[in-house]
Design a protein around this motif. Structure first.
Motif, PDB file in Angstrom:
ATOM      1  N   THR A 590     -25.389  29.565 -16.490  1.00  0.00           N
ATOM      2  CA  THR A 590     -25.604  30.743 -15.648  1.00  0.00           C
ATOM      3  C   THR A 590     -26.882  30.573 -14.812  1.00  0.00           C
ATOM      4  O   THR A 590     -26.819  30.343 -13.611  1.00  0.00           O
ATOM      5  CB  THR A 590     -25.670  32.016 -16.519  1.00  0.00           C
ATOM      6  OG1 THR A 590     -26.599  31.827 -17.594  1.00  0.00           O
ATOM      7  CG2 THR A 590     -24.309  32.337 -17.092  1.00  0.00           C
ATOM      8  N   ALA A 593     -26.660  27.204 -13.069  1.00  0.00           N
ATOM      9  CA  ALA A 593     -25.289  26.954 -12.593  1.00  0.00           C
ATOM     10  C   ALA A 593     -25.208  25.907 -11.494  1.00  0.00           C
ATOM     11  O   ALA A 593     -24.180  25.233 -11.355  1.00  0.00           O
ATOM     12  CB  ALA A 593     -24.662  28.268 -12.109  1.00  0.00           C
ATOM     13  N   ASP A 594     -26.256  25.759 -10.702  1.00  0.00           N
ATOM     14  CA  ASP A 594     -26.220  24.765  -9.616  1.00  0.00           C
ATOM     15  C   ASP A 594     -26.442  23.348 -10.131  1.00  0.00           C
ATOM     16  O   ASP A 594     -26.234  22.390  -9.380  1.00  0.00           O
ATOM     17  CB  ASP A 594     -27.295  25.098  -8.572  1.00  0.00           C
ATOM     18  CG  ASP A 594     -26.979  26.387  -7.828  1.00  0.00           C
ATOM     19  OD1 ASP A 594     -25.785  26.693  -7.676  1.00  0.00           O
ATOM     20  OD2 ASP A 594     -27.927  27.084  -7.427  1.00  0.00           O
ATOM     21  N   LYS A 597     -22.284  21.195 -14.381  1.00  0.00           N
ATOM     22  CA  LYS A 597     -20.879  21.307 -13.995  1.00  0.00           C
ATOM     23  C   LYS A 597     -20.021  21.847 -15.130  1.00  0.00           C
ATOM     24  O   LYS A 597     -19.009  22.522 -14.880  1.00  0.00           O
ATOM     25  CB  LYS A 597     -20.341  19.943 -13.560  1.00  0.00           C
ATOM     26  CG  LYS A 597     -18.891  19.981 -13.087  1.00  0.00           C
ATOM     27  CD  LYS A 597     -18.365  18.602 -12.748  1.00  0.00           C
ATOM     28  CE  LYS A 597     -16.905  18.688 -12.294  1.00  0.00           C
ATOM     29  NZ  LYS A 597     -16.319  17.351 -12.037  1.00  0.00           N
ATOM     30  N   ASP A 640     -22.828  36.741 -13.666  1.00  0.00           N
ATOM     31  CA  ASP A 640     -22.306  36.625 -12.301  1.00  0.00           C
ATOM     32  C   ASP A 640     -22.631  35.279 -11.656  1.00  0.00           C
ATOM     33  O   ASP A 640     -22.056  34.935 -10.617  1.00  0.00           O
ATOM     34  CB  ASP A 640     -22.878  37.746 -11.428  1.00  0.00           C
ATOM     35  CG  ASP A 640     -24.395  37.688 -11.310  1.00  0.00           C
ATOM     36  OD1 ASP A 640     -25.066  37.512 -12.353  1.00  0.00           O
ATOM     37  OD2 ASP A 640     -24.911  37.809 -10.191  1.00  0.00           O
ATOM     38  N   LEU A 641     -23.520  34.486 -12.280  1.00  0.00           N
ATOM     39  CA  LEU A 641     -23.929  33.213 -11.691  1.00  0.00           C
ATOM     40  C   LEU A 641     -23.048  32.039 -12.117  1.00  0.00           C
ATOM     41  O   LEU A 641     -23.175  30.946 -11.553  1.00  0.00           O
ATOM     42  CB  LEU A 641     -25.381  32.908 -12.076  1.00  0.00           C
ATOM     43  CG  LEU A 641     -26.448  33.924 -11.636  1.00  0.00           C
ATOM     44  CD1 LEU A 641     -27.820  33.488 -12.124  1.00  0.00           C
ATOM     45  CD2 LEU A 641     -26.437  34.111 -10.125  1.00  0.00           C
ATOM     46  N   LEU A 642     -22.177  32.243 -13.114  1.00  0.00           N
ATOM     47  CA  LEU A 642     -21.368  31.136 -13.625  1.00  0.00           C
ATOM     48  C   LEU A 642     -20.549  30.489 -12.517  1.00  0.00           C
ATOM     49  O   LEU A 642     -19.875  31.168 -11.750  1.00  0.00           O
ATOM     50  CB  LEU A 642     -20.425  31.642 -14.731  1.00  0.00           C
ATOM     51  CG  LEU A 642     -19.527  30.580 -15.363  1.00  0.00           C
ATOM     52  CD1 LEU A 642     -20.337  29.669 -16.279  1.00  0.00           C
ATOM     53  CD2 LEU A 642     -18.378  31.227 -16.141  1.00  0.00           C
ATOM     54  N   LYS A 643     -20.617  29.143 -12.445  1.00  0.00           N
ATOM     55  CA  LYS A 643     -19.851  28.387 -11.444  1.00  0.00           C
ATOM     56  C   LYS A 643     -18.977  27.311 -12.079  1.00  0.00           C
ATOM     57  O   LYS A 643     -17.858  27.089 -11.650  1.00  0.00           O
ATOM     58  CB  LYS A 643     -20.803  27.723 -10.445  1.00  0.00           C
ATOM     59  CG  LYS A 643     -21.554  28.663  -9.540  1.00  0.00           C
ATOM     60  CD  LYS A 643     -22.449  27.875  -8.580  1.00  0.00           C
ATOM     61  CE  LYS A 643     -23.219  28.804  -7.661  1.00  0.00           C
ATOM     62  NZ  LYS A 643     -24.124  28.038  -6.736  1.00  0.00           N
ATOM     63  N   GLY A 644     -19.523  26.629 -13.071  1.00  0.00           N
ATOM     64  CA  GLY A 644     -18.831  25.469 -13.625  1.00  0.00           C
ATOM     65  C   GLY A 644     -17.800  25.835 -14.676  1.00  0.00           C
ATOM     66  O   GLY A 644     -17.475  27.001 -14.900  1.00  0.00           O
ATOM     67  N   LYS A 645     -17.286  24.815 -15.330  1.00  0.00           N
ATOM     68  CA  LYS A 645     -16.293  24.984 -16.384  1.00  0.00           C
ATOM     69  C   LYS A 645     -17.020  25.264 -17.702  1.00  0.00           C
ATOM     70  O   LYS A 645     -17.912  24.520 -18.099  1.00  0.00           O
ATOM     71  CB  LYS A 645     -15.438  23.727 -16.517  1.00  0.00           C
ATOM     72  CG  LYS A 645     -14.664  23.381 -15.239  1.00  0.00           C
ATOM     73  CD  LYS A 645     -13.627  24.437 -14.914  1.00  0.00           C
ATOM     74  CE  LYS A 645     -12.795  24.037 -13.703  1.00  0.00           C
ATOM     75  NZ  LYS A 645     -11.754  25.043 -13.386  1.00  0.00           N
ATOM     76  N   LYS A 674     -15.109  35.933 -13.778  1.00  0.00           N
ATOM     77  CA  LYS A 674     -15.363  34.523 -14.038  1.00  0.00           C
ATOM     78  C   LYS A 674     -14.303  33.969 -14.994  1.00  0.00           C
ATOM     79  O   LYS A 674     -13.979  34.606 -15.998  1.00  0.00           O
ATOM     80  CB  LYS A 674     -16.755  34.322 -14.650  1.00  0.00           C
ATOM     81  CG  LYS A 674     -17.893  34.805 -13.765  1.00  0.00           C
ATOM     82  CD  LYS A 674     -17.966  34.027 -12.455  1.00  0.00           C
ATOM     83  CE  LYS A 674     -19.118  34.513 -11.589  1.00  0.00           C
ATOM     84  NZ  LYS A 674     -19.191  33.769 -10.311  1.00  0.00           N
TER      85      LYS A 674
END
Length: 709
Positions: A590, A593-594, A597, A640-645, A674
């Protein structure tokens, strides 16, 4: 003919190990299981030692290292001698309750007459303990203390009113057991005339309930008292029970710190006991001497710290003259201090930019104390002896790796258990100066199997963080590592206060799985950032009041550092952790997240408001005092920041980190739209094991990584 030769060559290569690999099936079949020596204990004469073997408890000679026979035949998981070694207490059956506590059925054997009797008529008990004169054994049943006279078999009830989830006598409640590290809260006096015990009233402590599904039509419930951060704890008090007259007296602690009473310790004098007490903040502890005859209390001294005291890691050892050794971080590293019987400081015994990890004992003849330390670097643990008067020190173990010792009663011998990250445990018999007498047990077969399957060794490095610290780290690289190739990076960590994962020691656990992943083409790494142990109090306590903030900053810094290495694919960095490590992985996916991955969080704390009072408040104070320390470092705040798996895993019957944590985090992720994977393990506790659970769990995590990293 060429095809035949090629096939023959491949077959030979396979037999020689060139085509073999570490597999999950091999790991969980026990193929790589190592060997140890169980139940090592010196006899009083200092010339013989005992070990637990499959057919009994065997006696060996230190001098010859030869077996002299069994003192008891049969199968036992543990044993304990009376002080005069005339009797032995034998654990026959056990059933776990929590992490340390269990119900057990015990026998007592009189080694002179050969007579065997059952403790408590063969019914289960908790925490049995011989009286120092060996004539009685105290124990706990249904939260009450009893003792059994071993001469006539008579059982005497010491306390009354013990009731589950209400009143405990001489027994730790859940949070005491988990966070102070032991279940027994009573002690005999040296003269065997009295028992001093702690009474815990947990009536007002909030109760947690956990559904147990099993195979019943309706789920059952497990209910127990669990004080979460900021909530009510058990009300504790200390009491004296005099065997003569069966008289009970409450110890008056009104003038001292008395919110927690984690320790009841026998001294060298016949008619006194020492209590260690603390306020709720755990930044000051009173060391109190209780006179059993009068009930009077004398404060020996107060240990203070501007942040916290490790109330779960107490060293208080009384010498023959009733002076004592005390472990403290007051000079910035954990060292030993010598006090006279009245609490006046005589001297600081150990000094240096290293830490005392364990205390083994004191030889009154030579005036030497025996300790385990980090003198040879924070990732190594070594054994030394130091003269308490002159300060002269001598290293008596190997200089590298993880070395521990089990000493003979006269300190003329010790059995050293040593390992490194590249070599599994070896047990060696040595004399008191560290000279090798005989190797007793090695694990060369285990190592050969692993090497045949292309096991790779850890490479130890240091990595800078933004605060200017050099963080300890290890890296596992593929056998055929190519510095010109880009590899995905899989990071593992725990990161909890005072913990250590970067250690030059053998690991039969995750390291085998990590080797499996390395053989799949990953680089695996681990970094111990701020908050971890064995590098001094300043580094460990940097996270005070902000648990999680600096730890995740350091993991992100480490990931960026690795990403800048030419052999790492910075777009393919993942993280894995369990418990506190699962909390960190949730923050990585989170707040980081950047960078990350993919992540796997097992049994994570997701808000410290949901965790227990003793542990959490030690580092954060209460939520009422420090709400930002709780909420601003919770991954639910950053869902809300989650991007990866992301793979989230939890056991539904986790009595330590409750399933509630993952449910709360899941809801936050769901409400932020998410997508993530979730695996619940029915009726499994914090360890998530039993039957085929572990193989299934690790196969699931492996498949997740292969698909997403």
């Amino acid at each position: 003919m060429k095809k035949f030769l090629l096939a023959l060559t491949l077959a030979v290569c396979f037999q020689n190990g060139f085509a073999q690999e570490i597999t999950l099936d091999k790991i969980y079949s026990g193929y790589y299981r190592g060997k140890g020596i169980a139940g090592i204990s010196s006899m009083k004469n200092g010339e013989d030692y005992l070990v637990i073997e499959p057919n009994g408890i065997a006696k060996y000679s230190y001098k010859t290292s030869q077996k002299e026979g069994n003192i008891v035949d049969g199968q036992f998981s543990s044993y304990e001698f009376s002080d005069d070694e005339s009797k032995i207490l034998l654990l026959k059956e056990s059933q776990p309750i929590y992490r340390h506590s269990f119900l057990g059925k015990f026998d007592i054997k009189d080694l002179k007459s050969g007579k065997i009797i059952s403790l408590n008529e063969g019914k289960p008990v908790q925490e049995p303990r011989f009286s120092p004169d060996g004539t009685k054994i105290a124990f706990i049943v249904d939260n009450n203390i009893f003792y059994q006279d071993l001469d006539n078999g008579k059982i005497v009830q010491v306390t009354e009113h013990g009731v589950k989830n209400k009143v405990l006598n001489g027994l730790a409640d859940w949070v005491y057991e988990e966070e102070f590290g032991h279940a027994r809260l009573y002690e005999w006096t040296k003269n065997s005339n009295a028992i001093v015990f702690i009474k815990s009233v947990e009536t007002d402590v909030p109760e947690i309930y956990i559904p147990i599904y099993g195979k019943s039509l309706y789920p059952q419930e497990m209910r127990y008292k669990y004080p979460k951060a900021g909530e009510k704890n058990s009300v504790v008090s200390a009491h004296i029970y005099l065997l003569e007259g069966e008289k009970k007296t409450k110890v008056n602690l009104d003038n001292f710190k008395n919110y927690y009473i984690p320790n009841v310790i026998q001294t060298a004098k016949p008619d006194e006991i020492v209590l260690i007490t603390s306020e709720r903040t755990q930044n000051a502890s009173d060391i109190l001497k209780v006179n059993i005859k009068t009930g009077s209390v004398q404060k020996l001294f107060t240990e203070t710290d501007e942040k916290w005291i490790d109330t779960d890691n107490v060293t208080l050892e009384f010498l023959e003259d009733n002076s004592f050794l005390w472990g403290s971080e007051r000079d910035g590293n954990r060292h030993l201090y010598w006090y006279d019987p009245n609490g006046k400081l005589k001297k600081q015994v150990t000094k240096g930019n290293w830490e005392v990890i364990d205390y083994y004992g004191y030889d009154p003849k030579s005036k030497d104390i025996y300790i385990q330390t980090t003198e040879k670097g924070s990732i190594n643990k070594v054994v030394s002896k130091i003269n308490i008067e002159s300060g002269k020190s001598q290293l008596i173990s190997n200089t590298e790796g993880n070395n521990s010792a089990n000493f003979s009663k006269n300190y003329h011998y010790f059995i050293e258990n040593t390992s490194t990250s590249a070599k599994p445990n070896t047990y060696t018999l040595k004399d008191g100066n560290g000279k090798i007498i005989k190797e007793l047990q090695n694990n060369n077969d285990q190592l050969q199997k692993l090497k045949a399957d292309n096991f790779v060794e850890k490479e130890f490095i240091t990595i800078p963080n933004e605060a200017g610290d050099q963080m300890n780290a290890w890296v596992l690289k593929p056998k055929n590592f190519d510095p010109n190739k880009k590899y995905p990076l899989f990071m593992f960590q725990y990161s909890g206060p005072g913990s250590q994962q970067v250690s030059n020691s053998w690991d039969n656990g995750n390291t085998l799985w990590f080797n499996h992943l390395v053989q799949k083409g990953y680089i695996v790494a681990c970094v111990d950032g701020r908050g971890t142990g064995y590098k001094g109090a300043k580094f460990k306590k940097a996270t005070y009041m902000n648990l999680g903030k600096y730890e995740i900053e350091d993991q992100i810094s480490a990931a960026k550092w690795f990403g800048n290495q030419p052999y790492i694919d910075k777009t393919r960095i993942g993280m894995f952790g369990w418990s506190f490590g699962g909390y960190m992985t949730s923050l990585a996916m989170t707040k980081g997240a950047d960078i990350f991955k993919a992540g796997i969080a097992v049994a994570p704390v997701t808000n410290w408001r949901y965790y227990d009072s003793v542990y959490t408040e030690r580092f954060l104070r209460t939520p009422q005092e420090n709400p930002d320390g709780y909420d601003k470092n919770s991954p639910t705040e950053y869902a809300d920041l989650l991007k990866g798996k992301f793979l989230l895993i939890h056991g539904t019957a986790d009595d330590n980190v409750h399933f509630q944590n993952s449910m709360e985090f899941s809801e936050a992720l769901i409400q932020n739209k998410k997508q993530f994977e979730f695996m619940a393990y029915p009726d499994k506790n914090h360890g998530i094991y039993g039957g085929q659970t572990r193989p299934q769990l690790y196969q699931k995590m492996t498949d997740f990584l292969l698909q997403n990293l």
